[in-house]
Scaffold this motif. Sequence first.
Motif, PDB file in Angstrom:
ATOM      1  N   LEU A 118      -4.860   1.225   8.904  1.00  0.00           N
ATOM      2  CA  LEU A 118      -4.479   0.456   7.481  1.00  0.00           C
ATOM      3  C   LEU A 118      -3.548   0.269   7.469  1.00  0.00           C
ATOM      4  CD1 LEU A 118      -7.040   2.324   5.429  1.00  0.00           C
ATOM      5  CD2 LEU A 118      -7.561   0.191   5.310  1.00  0.00           C
ATOM      6  N   GLY A 119      -2.452   0.447   8.240  1.00  0.00           N
ATOM      7  CA  GLY A 119      -0.730   0.016   7.836  1.00  0.00           C
ATOM      8  C   GLY A 119      -0.825  -1.063   8.517  1.00  0.00           C
ATOM      9  N   MET A 120      -1.829  -1.799   9.744  1.00  0.00           N
ATOM     10  CA  MET A 120      -1.089  -2.322  10.373  1.00  0.00           C
ATOM     11  C   MET A 120      -1.136  -4.471   9.170  1.00  0.00           C
ATOM     12  SD  MET A 120      -1.077  -1.835  13.530  1.00  0.00           S
ATOM     13  CE  MET A 120      -1.341  -0.914  14.724  1.00  0.00           C
ATOM     14  N   ASN A 121      -1.932  -4.171   8.333  1.00  0.00           N
ATOM     15  CA  ASN A 121      -1.544  -5.609   7.485  1.00  0.00           C
ATOM     16  C   ASN A 121      -1.624  -5.183   5.714  1.00  0.00           C
ATOM     17  OD1 ASN A 121      -2.991  -8.155   7.459  1.00  0.00           O
ATOM     18  ND2 ASN A 121      -5.317  -7.488   6.474  1.00  0.00           N
ATOM     19  N   LEU A 122      -1.100  -5.943   4.834  1.00  0.00           N
ATOM     20  CA  LEU A 122      -1.151  -5.865   3.689  1.00  0.00           C
ATOM     21  C   LEU A 122      -2.385  -7.233   2.947  1.00  0.00           C
ATOM     22  CD1 LEU A 122       2.471  -7.230   3.015  1.00  0.00           C
ATOM     23  CD2 LEU A 122       0.830  -4.676   2.649  1.00  0.00           C
ATOM     24  N   TYR A 123      -3.246  -6.526   2.612  1.00  0.00           N
ATOM     25  CA  TYR A 123      -4.721  -6.303   2.296  1.00  0.00           C
ATOM     26  C   TYR A 123      -3.957  -7.674   0.670  1.00  0.00           C
ATOM     27  CZ  TYR A 123      -8.402  -7.193  -1.288  1.00  0.00           C
ATOM     28  OH  TYR A 123      -9.635  -6.853  -1.427  1.00  0.00           O
ATOM     29  N   ASN A 124      -4.977  -8.648   0.685  1.00  0.00           N
ATOM     30  CA  ASN A 124      -4.622  -9.951  -0.619  1.00  0.00           C
ATOM     31  C   ASN A 124      -4.025 -10.360   0.048  1.00  0.00           C
ATOM     32  OD1 ASN A 124      -5.736 -10.967  -3.097  1.00  0.00           O
ATOM     33  ND2 ASN A 124      -3.603 -10.218  -3.555  1.00  0.00           N
ATOM     34  N   LEU A 125      -3.102 -10.614   0.962  1.00  0.00           N
ATOM     35  CA  LEU A 125      -1.313 -11.796   1.448  1.00  0.00           C
ATOM     36  C   LEU A 125      -2.139 -13.188   1.040  1.00  0.00           C
ATOM     37  CD1 LEU A 125       1.535 -12.240   1.470  1.00  0.00           C
ATOM     38  CD2 LEU A 125       1.012 -11.137   3.988  1.00  0.00           C
ATOM     39  N   ASN A 126      -3.341 -13.054   2.346  1.00  0.00           N
ATOM     40  CA  ASN A 126      -3.891 -14.034   2.508  1.00  0.00           C
ATOM     41  C   ASN A 126      -3.805 -14.562   1.337  1.00  0.00           C
ATOM     42  OD1 ASN A 126      -6.176 -11.835   1.923  1.00  0.00           O
ATOM     43  ND2 ASN A 126      -7.618 -13.448   2.196  1.00  0.00           N
ATOM     44  N   ASN A 127      -3.771 -14.608   0.147  1.00  0.00           N
ATOM     45  CA  ASN A 127      -4.308 -15.021  -1.179  1.00  0.00           C
ATOM     46  C   ASN A 127      -2.873 -15.113  -2.030  1.00  0.00           C
ATOM     47  OD1 ASN A 127      -6.604 -15.255  -1.339  1.00  0.00           O
ATOM     48  ND2 ASN A 127      -7.205 -13.398  -1.503  1.00  0.00           N
ATOM     49  N   GLY A 160      -2.892   2.502  -0.097  1.00  0.00           N
ATOM     50  CA  GLY A 160      -2.984   4.319   0.582  1.00  0.00           C
ATOM     51  C   GLY A 160      -1.005   4.172   0.120  1.00  0.00           C
ATOM     52  N   SER A 161      -0.668   5.185   0.741  1.00  0.00           N
ATOM     53  CA  SER A 161       0.461   5.498  -0.521  1.00  0.00           C
ATOM     54  C   SER A 161       2.172   6.246   0.594  1.00  0.00           C
ATOM     55  CB  SER A 161       0.874   6.367  -0.819  1.00  0.00           C
ATOM     56  OG  SER A 161       0.337   7.855  -0.093  1.00  0.00           O
ATOM     57  N   ASN A 162       1.566   5.043   1.707  1.00  0.00           N
ATOM     58  CA  ASN A 162       2.926   4.307   2.895  1.00  0.00           C
ATOM     59  C   ASN A 162       2.975   2.803   2.763  1.00  0.00           C
ATOM     60  OD1 ASN A 162       4.755   5.260   4.957  1.00  0.00           O
ATOM     61  ND2 ASN A 162       3.603   4.626   6.157  1.00  0.00           N
ATOM     62  N   ASN A 211       8.888  10.836  -1.521  1.00  0.00           N
ATOM     63  CA  ASN A 211       7.774  10.105  -0.886  1.00  0.00           C
ATOM     64  C   ASN A 211       8.736   8.235  -0.877  1.00  0.00           C
ATOM     65  OD1 ASN A 211       5.615   8.085   0.821  1.00  0.00           O
ATOM     66  ND2 ASN A 211       4.656   7.837  -0.977  1.00  0.00           N
ATOM     67  N   LEU A 212       8.995   7.956  -2.504  1.00  0.00           N
ATOM     68  CA  LEU A 212       9.260   6.820  -2.791  1.00  0.00           C
ATOM     69  C   LEU A 212      10.575   6.249  -2.504  1.00  0.00           C
ATOM     70  CD1 LEU A 212       8.373   6.127  -6.279  1.00  0.00           C
ATOM     71  CD2 LEU A 212       7.284   4.084  -4.410  1.00  0.00           C
ATOM     72  N   GLU A 213      11.323   7.618  -2.046  1.00  0.00           N
ATOM     73  CA  GLU A 213      13.020   6.947  -2.241  1.00  0.00           C
ATOM     74  C   GLU A 213      13.032   7.240  -0.686  1.00  0.00           C
ATOM     75  OE1 GLU A 213      14.909  10.802  -5.146  1.00  0.00           O
ATOM     76  OE2 GLU A 213      14.878  11.727  -3.009  1.00  0.00           O
ATOM     77  N   LYS A 214      11.972   8.262   0.917  1.00  0.00           N
ATOM     78  CA  LYS A 214      11.987   7.547   1.701  1.00  0.00           C
ATOM     79  C   LYS A 214      11.624   6.832   2.124  1.00  0.00           C
ATOM     80  CE  LYS A 214       8.476   8.934   3.954  1.00  0.00           C
ATOM     81  NZ  LYS A 214       7.034   9.540   4.225  1.00  0.00           N
ATOM     82  N   LEU A 215      11.028   5.912   1.488  1.00  0.00           N
ATOM     83  CA  LEU A 215      10.525   4.400   1.215  1.00  0.00           C
ATOM     84  C   LEU A 215      11.760   2.984   1.550  1.00  0.00           C
ATOM     85  CD1 LEU A 215       6.368   3.855   0.060  1.00  0.00           C
ATOM     86  CD2 LEU A 215       7.768   3.511   1.963  1.00  0.00           C
ATOM     87  N   ASN A 216      12.130   3.575   0.181  1.00  0.00           N
ATOM     88  CA  ASN A 216      13.613   3.161  -0.405  1.00  0.00           C
ATOM     89  C   ASN A 216      14.719   3.255   0.829  1.00  0.00           C
ATOM     90  OD1 ASN A 216      15.041   1.028  -2.339  1.00  0.00           O
ATOM     91  ND2 ASN A 216      16.199   2.814  -2.181  1.00  0.00           N
ATOM     92  N   ASP A 217      14.973   4.307   1.985  1.00  0.00           N
ATOM     93  CA  ASP A 217      15.987   4.042   2.449  1.00  0.00           C
ATOM     94  C   ASP A 217      15.370   3.339   3.837  1.00  0.00           C
ATOM     95  OD1 ASP A 217      16.749   5.600   0.928  1.00  0.00           O
ATOM     96  OD2 ASP A 217      16.864   7.600   1.983  1.00  0.00           O
ATOM     97  N   ARG A 218      14.425   3.348   4.170  1.00  0.00           N
ATOM     98  CA  ARG A 218      13.351   3.078   4.805  1.00  0.00           C
ATOM     99  C   ARG A 218      13.814   1.427   4.779  1.00  0.00           C
ATOM    100  NH1 ARG A 218       7.288   4.121   7.136  1.00  0.00           N
ATOM    101  NH2 ARG A 218       8.086   6.666   6.502  1.00  0.00           N
ATOM    102  N   TYR A 219      13.323   0.932   4.141  1.00  0.00           N
ATOM    103  CA  TYR A 219      13.450  -0.338   3.969  1.00  0.00           C
ATOM    104  C   TYR A 219      14.789  -0.721   2.953  1.00  0.00           C
ATOM    105  CZ  TYR A 219       8.927   0.822   6.224  1.00  0.00           C
ATOM    106  OH  TYR A 219       7.853   0.902   6.877  1.00  0.00           O
ATOM    107  N   LYS A 220      15.627  -0.440   2.917  1.00  0.00           N
ATOM    108  CA  LYS A 220      16.137  -1.198   2.097  1.00  0.00           C
ATOM    109  C   LYS A 220      16.945  -2.477   2.493  1.00  0.00           C
ATOM    110  CE  LYS A 220      19.826   2.728   2.026  1.00  0.00           C
ATOM    111  NZ  LYS A 220      19.867   3.642   1.456  1.00  0.00           N
ATOM    112  N   ASN A 221      17.795  -1.414   3.731  1.00  0.00           N
ATOM    113  CA  ASN A 221      18.252  -3.264   4.505  1.00  0.00           C
ATOM    114  C   ASN A 221      17.554  -4.196   5.214  1.00  0.00           C
ATOM    115  OD1 ASN A 221      20.189  -0.853   3.616  1.00  0.00           O
ATOM    116  ND2 ASN A 221      19.933  -0.091   5.994  1.00  0.00           N
ATOM    117  N   ASP A 222      16.459  -4.329   4.469  1.00  0.00           N
ATOM    118  CA  ASP A 222      15.390  -5.501   5.084  1.00  0.00           C
ATOM    119  C   ASP A 222      15.762  -6.483   3.579  1.00  0.00           C
ATOM    120  OD1 ASP A 222      14.998  -5.060   7.883  1.00  0.00           O
ATOM    121  OD2 ASP A 222      14.022  -2.790   7.411  1.00  0.00           O
TER     122      ASP A 222
END
Length: 367
Positions: free
Chosen positions: A230-239, A278-280, A319-330
Amino acid sequence: MTTYDKKEVREKLNIDLVFQLLEEWGGNPMYMDYGIISDTICHNPPGEGSRKLYYYKNTGLFHCYTGCAEPSFDPFELLIKVARIQWDKEYDLNAAVRYIAIKFGLAGYSELEEQDSLVDWKTFDAYDRLQDFEVKDYHVVLKPYDINILTRLNYKVRIKPWEDEGITREAMRNAVIGYFPPTAQITIPHFDPSGNFVGLRGRTLVKEDAERYGKYRPMVINRKQYNRPLGMNLYNLNNSKDNIKKTGIAIVFESEKSTLHYQSFFGIDNDISVACCGSNISMYQVQQLLDYDAHEMVIAFDRQWQEKNDEEYKHWIKNLEKLNDRYKNDISVSIIYDRDMLTGYKDSPIDLTKEIFLKLFKSRVRL
Ligand SMILES: [Zn+2]
């Protein structure tokens, strides 16, 4: 030096978590009577192996029936192999146990907090390096399934429980939501951003099934499993991709259903929602947002906590802090945080009304 207790973590690592790991690592897992069957990601990169890696639920061990010199191993040893093959990382057993304990919160958060001050830098380092990737160029193209399978589903049945929650029939039609009577499942096809059919998930309406297997399962029709990591694709991005490109903002919900809610409230033409399922949020998914020029990612996860500062709350924030840290530069990361508890426990921010969602959206926070 604090290390995680391997035995304890292994006991808590249930079959669904093992399934989730295999899914993330590209093993295309499938549930069987004895446990799980998977591609041999133990000695092959994802997509190249054969279906000869078995997981036995009664022993908690994997067995590779081809290729591996030592054919029997536990999930931590599989992680070590996967890290070597897919991430070019050397993990020792402690680092592997630690990775899984942290990933699923299996050691309890009081222990985790203690560890922040008693950092074992050597193992921590191995874990950190894993997070240290460039998001740029994490493109994947999933092989589409035969779309004809969708014609075998029933689209005439009205999905009353969802209509009652305020999801319009138009939104359901737009998302090709159907019904599969043999298993009493609502069917949710997944499309990649270009509109290729890449997965089919079923949401069960039978209560026992939901308790036994979780609410969402990959669909099995005629023994073929329509399952993707599931982590390979974002659902609904096609719309929503064109609107995301226009506004630069993408709202990331946990579940597919929340994107349907969003469309029902704000109209399909104004849709900027996606679901990470999911929550990731994976690097592949963030890459997809960057491909459509998103500059802000609004994380709109379920309120998986009952009161501020309870254990679940701490886990949720972490969990949110982790995601923030991981992606905030992008990408600029903001978070919908229901500080006044307008929504209920385990609700998605869009579950109730348009007004409540807007209020939460407008007061979103940055970490
Ligand atoms: Zn193997």
